[in-house]
Design a protein around this motif. Sequence first.
Motif, short mmCIF file in Angstrom:
data_model
loop_
_atom_site.label_atom_id
_atom_site.label_comp_id
_atom_site.label_asym_id
_atom_site.label_seq_id
_atom_site.Cartn_x
_atom_site.Cartn_y
_atom_site.Cartn_z
N ALA A 1 0.82 -1.21 0.00
CA ALA A 1 0.00 0.00 0.00
C ALA A 1 0.85 1.26 0.00
CB ALA A 1 -0.94 -0.01 1.20
N LEU A 2 2.08 1.15 0.51
CA LEU A 2 3.00 2.29 0.49
C LEU A 2 3.68 2.46 -0.87
CD1 LEU A 2 4.67 1.87 3.99
CD2 LEU A 2 3.32 3.84 3.23
N GLY A 3 3.46 1.52 -1.78
CA GLY A 3 4.01 1.65 -3.12
C GLY A 3 5.24 0.82 -3.41
N TRP A 4 5.55 -0.14 -2.54
CA TRP A 4 6.70 -1.01 -2.79
C TRP A 4 6.39 -1.99 -3.92
CZ3 TRP A 4 10.20 -2.82 1.74
CH2 TRP A 4 10.41 -1.77 2.63
N LEU B 1 9.82 -3.07 12.07
CA LEU B 1 8.63 -2.44 11.50
C LEU B 1 8.76 -0.92 11.45
CD1 LEU B 1 5.77 -4.58 13.13
CD2 LEU B 1 6.72 -4.76 10.81
N LYS B 2 9.39 -0.35 12.47
CA LYS B 2 9.62 1.10 12.45
C LYS B 2 10.56 1.51 11.32
CE LYS B 2 8.72 2.19 17.32
NZ LYS B 2 9.29 2.67 18.60
N LYS B 3 11.55 0.66 11.04
CA LYS B 3 12.43 0.94 9.91
C LYS B 3 11.67 0.91 8.59
CE LYS B 3 16.60 -1.14 11.97
NZ LYS B 3 17.55 -2.28 11.84
N VAL B 4 10.76 -0.04 8.45
CA VAL B 4 10.03 -0.22 7.21
C VAL B 4 9.01 0.90 7.00
CG1 VAL B 4 8.39 -1.70 5.98
CG2 VAL B 4 10.36 -2.72 7.14
N TYR B 5 8.21 1.18 8.03
CA TYR B 5 7.09 2.11 7.86
C TYR B 5 7.37 3.52 8.36
CZ TYR B 5 4.86 -2.46 7.46
OH TYR B 5 4.56 -3.73 7.10
#
Length: 388
Positions: A78-81, A121-125
Amino acid sequence: MPYAIKTGEQHLAADGAPKRILALDGGGLRGILSLALLQEIEDILRQRHGGDAGFRLCHYFDLIAGTSTGAIIAATLALGWTVEEVRAKYMQLGAVVFTKTLLRQGLLRAKYDEAKLIAELKKVYGAKTTLGSPDLKTGLLVMTKRIDTGSPWPISNNPRGKYFSTRPEGVVGNGDYPLWQVVRASTAAPAFFDPESITIANLPGAKAVTGEFVDGGVSPFNNPALMSVMYATMDGYRLGWPTGAERLLVVSVGTGAADPDVTHAKVAAKQAVNALLSLMNDTATLQEMLMQWLSKSPTARAFDREVGDLQNDGLSGAPVLSYLRYNVDLRDEMVKRLDPTLDDEVVESLSAMDAPANMETLHRLGQVAARRDIRPDHFPKAFDLPGA
């Protein structure tokens, strides 16, 4: 680019246009198998829409729903990856998070340290990205369960949702929940990770109200396909999307159907654990039956010799939606059809949800199954993006 790229809010709008949903099952590290299936889907849809390298699944799907590991994948898409970007990060995350340690052994402790998962998860999002962030390029639905009330919680970035906005009296809206925390809640599988506590109200002069959330897989919606249809069409969820075989498409992707003969329970409560696993398998089958009953589906499978594939047994007389389901059967004889070289011990281990050593094999099996099972003509032209 021959098609218009929509914002997340435009994807979610009740504009009367055909709508497309991608639903991603839970299943721990077996999510790597989903990514192999998703790569084939992305390749087919990219080719369908001009072969542009900038094509993303978030351009095609108006809502991406996920439970547990499916929520991790859904949020990144959903973030465009791209699917390949997700796969590379997923391989890294699996090796870091699912590392066994002697310090976390015992029946009363979660097997894995959630601090590692939270950090990843914090690194990813991003630590400050919220569910209401415009960085989400399409609709997102994360399935979790509030264990302190026993209620399943579908949490979405739908701006018209009843609980999306924060209220003056102090109720925290879903749109202000940190994205990493919502995903972490959906992945808090009992025995694997501790529950996630989310602040749901900051009442003046009172202690903050929190909810304790666990993996959505312990609700009826480890496969979120039916929940996503309910969310898109039931009045209470305030999306109001149309129904019909040429107006609503659901693409459902599994993490591998675990072999029911394989159990990893080594405690006195083995029979209780097996009973729970059996109930989860029955729920998964019921979900698929209902989806096929409601739909027109070129991927429909026969459930048994009595009901068949339900394609001539529509509940409403006409299909409510178009439906595609892709998964891989992990029973020994079915895996051997995909790769006859695998020995029995390896095949038996593939049903585990927390074995990083299996990821390469699962991904390879998913690639073989994807080439065998997913075809361009499965995707109705009625759902091609305008201008494609």
